[in-house]
Design an enzyme around this catalytic site. Structure first.
Site, short mmCIF file in Angstrom:
data_model
loop_
_atom_site.label_atom_id
_atom_site.label_comp_id
_atom_site.label_asym_id
_atom_site.label_seq_id
_atom_site.Cartn_x
_atom_site.Cartn_y
_atom_site.Cartn_z
N LYS A 133 0.80 -0.93 0.04
CA LYS A 133 0.13 -0.25 0.30
C LYS A 133 0.99 1.68 0.12
CE LYS A 133 -4.02 1.86 2.68
NZ LYS A 133 -4.30 1.72 4.18
N SER A 208 -8.70 2.04 2.68
CA SER A 208 -8.07 2.98 1.41
C SER A 208 -7.17 1.66 1.45
CB SER A 208 -7.02 4.10 2.80
OG SER A 208 -6.61 2.90 4.05
N SER A 232 -10.10 -0.49 6.30
CA SER A 232 -9.22 0.10 5.57
C SER A 232 -8.73 -1.56 4.88
CB SER A 232 -8.61 1.08 5.29
OG SER A 232 -9.11 2.80 5.49
#
Length: 532
Positions: A133, A208, A232
């Site tokens: 990420k 996210s 997330s």
């Protein structure tokens, strides 16, 4: 219990702001360019059998010289190049460096004299590709979290979980897209654009960690790294039909992520593994936790027949959230039926009235000051990094004429932050304390619960703006500090992934991971989106 006057005011305020956004968005952006371009397109199916093996299996084959690391890494590079034009998940690659590192792995294995067991113990992920990420520091890679103002920021170190995975032999292929500042359920920003769900390119992949969820589900990665402060990890894993684990807080380091934690947020943020195959969860968590892994009993064999199971069907009817869809209620019921049939257990249905206030609880605890009395950094200040804080109303006006560097979701969060009272809600704190006591007493060290992951399957692009508080189904579990594994349960009526959250008491992560293995075997786990 009736809503307080403050709660009613908040409901009205959030409803009014959401309604304004709805009208503005419909007027200025009637249809997203990504959705328009994706209409009618479908991801190509997986053709290379190497992409259908777990990280555990790949590592074993690499150690045994049945396949080279270079072959595996190249297979994943080829797949990313094939699918990324559809999903826009990987925002910066390091393919050349990864192939060099894979060649070094193959040379190491050729020269190793200690045998396969020595390699497995010392380098359990040797030669296995990894995606990361973008909000994690990965040395030499962008570290912007989707902020245009941070364009050009490059990580100079590795975040601790990334460093541990690399030390275990994993090879990063690149970094993946996120929502702006990691605080929205759609992975879209003005630096990298919008990421799509591989099962339906007109749908969101969640946020996210949406880039991670999308590329993993697309078979462009086998294991990945995510972070979770309100869902997330779990929402992207749910929307994309893969596995993800929100660890007990404090077990996996959350250092060298952006944005940094402030106030008491570190108590609710968890870093954890995301993957297509359930057997990789424990292996990854063991590596990512480092010395703290011994706190989790990950090597303990779990007898599911001896566990106590509970099912929580919904939040009890919060004014903030939509009702859970029938297909998600039905699939959770099927899990209950299978558990009872296969293990002879009785799954008890439980309800907690306090869950109706999940959003108020999450919202209150996210803005509490730390022990020194320092409040969290305002969202508008983070948006202006590294310069001065933004003025949300001015950004909204700029957005309306296409001149803002920020997404409407981020602008909306900043506006709500300016409207929020700085005074903590005593009512929300009271409800959390009551809920925490009940849940902890119920679960103990042998209790496992099922809870919906969201109110419905993956929404279409931007539609989450009109259902902004449905993340409460995941967010409340962050505030309670529980370990939770997101498990896929096949595809629903629209060909989109179904799933359920499996939670347990604090430090009982091994229980939910054991249930994940069972659910994968029973419901089939990840499905190739190109073959549906």
């Amino acid at each position: 219990m009736a809503l307080s006057r403050l709660d009613k005011a908040q409901v009205w305020l959030f409803g009014a702001v959401t309604g304004v956004f709805f009208m503005l968005f419909r007027f200025f952006c009637p249809r997203s360019p990504a959705a328009a371009a994706a209409a009618g397109k479908k991801l190509p199916p997986v053709s290379d059998p190497l992409l259908l093996l777990s990280a555990t299996q790949l590592a074993k084959k690499i150690r045994r010289k049945e396949v080279s690391s270079v072959e595996v890494v190249q297979a994943y590079i080829d797949r990313i190049q094939e699918v990324n034009p559809f999903v826009n998940a990987v925002v910066k690659d390091r393919f050349a460096a990864a192939l060099q590192e894979a060649a070094q792995v193959d040379k190491l294995i050729e020269e190793e004299t200690g045998g396969e067991e020595v390699l497995e113990d010392r380098l359990p992920l040797l030669g296995v590709p990894l995606s990361v990420k973008e909000s994690y520091a990965l040395q030499g890679m962008p570290f912007t979290t989707g902020l245009v103002s941070r364009q050009g920021v490059v990580a100079t170190v590795d975040a601790p979980p990334v460093a541990l995975l690399k030390r275990a032999g994993a090879i990063p292929l690149g970094v993946t897209n996120i929502s702006e500042l990691c605080m929205w359920m759609e992975s879209s920003n003005n630096l990298y654009g919008i990421t799509c769900n591989p099962y339906d390119l007109e749908r969101i992949p969640g946020g996210s960690s949406g880039g991670e969820g999308s590329i993993l589900a697309s078979a462009g990665a086998v294991i990945g790294v995510g972070s979770d402060i309100g869902g997330s990890i779990r929402m992207p894993c749910f929307f994309n039909g893969i596995f993800g684990h929100k660890t007990t807080p404090g077990i996996v380091s959350c250092e060298n992520q952006y944005p940094p934690c402030s106030g008491r947020q570190e108590e609710y943020l968890s870093s954890g593994p995301m993957c297509r195959y359930a057997e990789d969860l424990a292996l990854m968590l063991r590596v990512m936790a480092g010395p703290k892994a011994r706190m989790l009993c990950l090597n303990t064999k779990v007898d599911l027949k001896k566990l106590r199971f509970f099912s929580i069907p919904h939040d009890g009817g919060s004014v903030y959230t939509y009702p859970v869809s029938q297909e998600l209620i039905d699939i959770q019921r099927k899990v209950v039926e299978r558990l009872e049939a296969d293990f002879g257990v009785k799954v008890q249905e439980v309800r907690f009235p306090e869950l109706r206030y999940a959003f108020q609880i999450w919202d209150t605890f996210m803005v509490l000051p730390d022990k020194e009395g320092r409040p969290p950094l305002p969202f508008a200040e983070l948006m202006g990094e590294p310069g001065r804080p933004v003025w949300p109303l001015w950004e909204l006006l700029k957005w309306m004429v296409g001149k803002s560097d920020h997404t409407i979701a981020a602008i909306g969060l900043a506006l709500l932050g300016t409207a929020r009272s700085s005074k903590a809600s005593a009512f929300a704190i009271q409800q959390k304390e009551k809920l925490q006591k009940q849940v902890d007493e119920l679960l103990g060290t042998d209790g496992v619960f099922l809870y919906p992951s969201y109110t419905r399957v993956a929404p279409k692009h931007h539609h989450a703006l009109f259902k902004p508080f449905d993340f409460s189904y995941t967010g409340i579990l962050n505030i309670l500090g529980l370990p939770v594994t997101q498990c896929p349960l096949g595809l629903g009526e629209e060909g989109l992934p179904l799933g359920v959250q499996v939670g347990a008491g604090k430090l009982q992560d091994h229980l939910t991971l054991a249930v994940a293995l069972y659910l994968e075997k029973t419901f089939g786990g990840w499905r190739d989106p190109g073959s549906k």
